[in-house]
Design an enzyme around this catalytic site. Sequence first.
Site, PDB file in Angstrom:
ATOM      1  N   SER A  82       0.802  -1.242   0.041  1.00  0.00           N
ATOM      2  CA  SER A  82       0.070   0.054   0.024  1.00  0.00           C
ATOM      3  C   SER A  82       0.725   1.164  -0.019  1.00  0.00           C
ATOM      4  O   SER A  82       0.583   2.171  -0.508  1.00  0.00           O
ATOM      5  CB  SER A  82      -0.824   0.019   1.052  1.00  0.00           C
ATOM      6  OG  SER A  82      -0.073  -0.042   2.444  1.00  0.00           O
ATOM      7  N   SER A  83       2.029   1.207   0.546  1.00  0.00           N
ATOM      8  CA  SER A  83       2.836   2.466   0.608  1.00  0.00           C
ATOM      9  C   SER A  83       3.443   2.779  -0.786  1.00  0.00           C
ATOM     10  O   SER A  83       3.414   3.673  -1.332  1.00  0.00           O
ATOM     11  CB  SER A  83       4.210   2.066   1.565  1.00  0.00           C
ATOM     12  OG  SER A  83       3.773   1.725   2.734  1.00  0.00           O
ATOM     13  N   ASP A 133       8.567  -3.239  -4.581  1.00  0.00           N
ATOM     14  CA  ASP A 133       7.107  -2.756  -4.803  1.00  0.00           C
ATOM     15  C   ASP A 133       7.159  -2.044  -5.776  1.00  0.00           C
ATOM     16  O   ASP A 133       6.098  -1.905  -6.668  1.00  0.00           O
ATOM     17  CB  ASP A 133       6.676  -2.375  -3.339  1.00  0.00           C
ATOM     18  CG  ASP A 133       6.838  -3.473  -2.395  1.00  0.00           C
ATOM     19  OD1 ASP A 133       7.124  -4.640  -2.631  1.00  0.00           O
ATOM     20  OD2 ASP A 133       6.650  -3.074  -1.027  1.00  0.00           O
TER      21      ASP A 133
HETATM   22  C1  GLA Z   1       8.437  -5.463   1.603  1.00  0.00           C
HETATM   23  C2  GLA Z   1       9.436  -4.448   0.832  1.00  0.00           C
HETATM   24  C3  GLA Z   1      10.078  -5.063  -0.333  1.00  0.00           C
HETATM   25  C4  GLA Z   1      10.467  -6.617  -0.221  1.00  0.00           C
HETATM   26  C5  GLA Z   1       9.425  -7.325   0.445  1.00  0.00           C
HETATM   27  C6  GLA Z   1       9.712  -8.877   1.004  1.00  0.00           C
HETATM   28  O1  GLA Z   1       7.362  -5.537   0.692  1.00  0.00           O
HETATM   29  O2  GLA Z   1       9.001  -3.222   0.875  1.00  0.00           O
HETATM   30  O3  GLA Z   1      11.281  -4.049  -0.711  1.00  0.00           O
HETATM   31  O4  GLA Z   1      11.600  -6.554   0.634  1.00  0.00           O
HETATM   32  O5  GLA Z   1       8.780  -6.774   1.794  1.00  0.00           O
HETATM   33  O6  GLA Z   1       9.970  -9.391  -0.123  1.00  0.00           O
END
Ligand code: GLA
Length: 366
Positions: free
Chosen positions: A109-110, A154
């Site tokens: 979501s971020s 993400d």
């Molecule tokens: C979160 C982080 C990503 C990644 C995942 C685990 O979503 O924002 O950068 O490290 O955890 O895969």
Amino acid sequence: MTVVHHSAPGRVNLIGEHTDYNLGFALPIALPARTAVTFEPSDSAELTVHSDRADGPARFRVDTTPGAVTGWAAYVAGIVWALRHAGHDVPGGTLTISGGVEMGAGLASSAALECAVLGALLRAAGLHLDPIEQARIAHRAENEYVGAPTGLMDQLAILFAEPLRAQLIDFCHLTLRPVAFDPDARGVALLLINSHATHRHAGGEYAARRASCEQAAAALGADSLRDVQDRGVAALADAADPDTVRRARHVITENQRVLDTVEALEAADFAAVGRLFTASHASMRDDFEITTEHIDLIADAAIDAGALGARMTGGGFGGCVIALVTADMKAAVEAAVRQRVGDAGYRRPTIIHIRAGHGPGDQAAP
Ligand code: GLA
């Protein structure tokens, strides 16, 4: 000045967890759920941000610096700061956010918020930045302004997302390769099972895992765990500390599972993909230790009820499990998971059938 609209999806990582900051591989898709932003630029040097998830608006100057804004609005202020830092002017005005991606559920979501705000600001300024550059700006906002030590998955997952495709990301070379992902065409459904148990990544566990991986690489005389990937787990034979070995073993085996998943998808072998999901979950549970009893129960319940495989998705410590199920087993698996998790005293999970969705654009939230 013209009002602009922009939205960005959340993501579901199919496989490849905590591999991004180790310069490994991951294979995400976009969620149908999106965060939408409306931006009304003005001549002011201030931004006012309204969110349907917050009681009152946040206000800050466009020349904001890290520390000036905290809480949810820090993600927005961080984008403004990172964009200006990259040499681009940001106008003042009013941003109105409608958050369609659940927070703390491991669905990014971020990053959806960051990418939606960034896209709206770029659109208003008539600027075109390539998606890798956009990902770096959003990542910088999250790492340096918000202070969450996350990797780049993400933002890349969201910015490069395409319908009915996953993206194989190589974080060492920063390259992406689309991989067809259409289980429904083969009579298989991807279920997103939301535990509603939320996590916080700015919290210590994520940072602790990242630090362990850095220690593991250093103990092996490597700059990153990617440098030893070609040797596989044999690279760990001489490592002394058992914790280091387990953390590194997760990363090395998970990278291989990502590549194996791509191969299985190319052969449309969803039974093999399911087995890789389940092995990934075991590795996150036993070696990386980022699952919880609640999440393990959901994954086990899905598999015991006949799913082809199941794994937690996202950073861990709560959030969602994904399961692959054949169409004829879907209803039975859903019912069994709800029942077993409810009987164990946890909130009954929400289960939705998802497909790989669109990347950012001017589409409104559904
Ligand atoms: C979160 C982080 C990503 C990644 C995942 C685990 O979503 O924002 O950068 O490290 O955890 O895969």
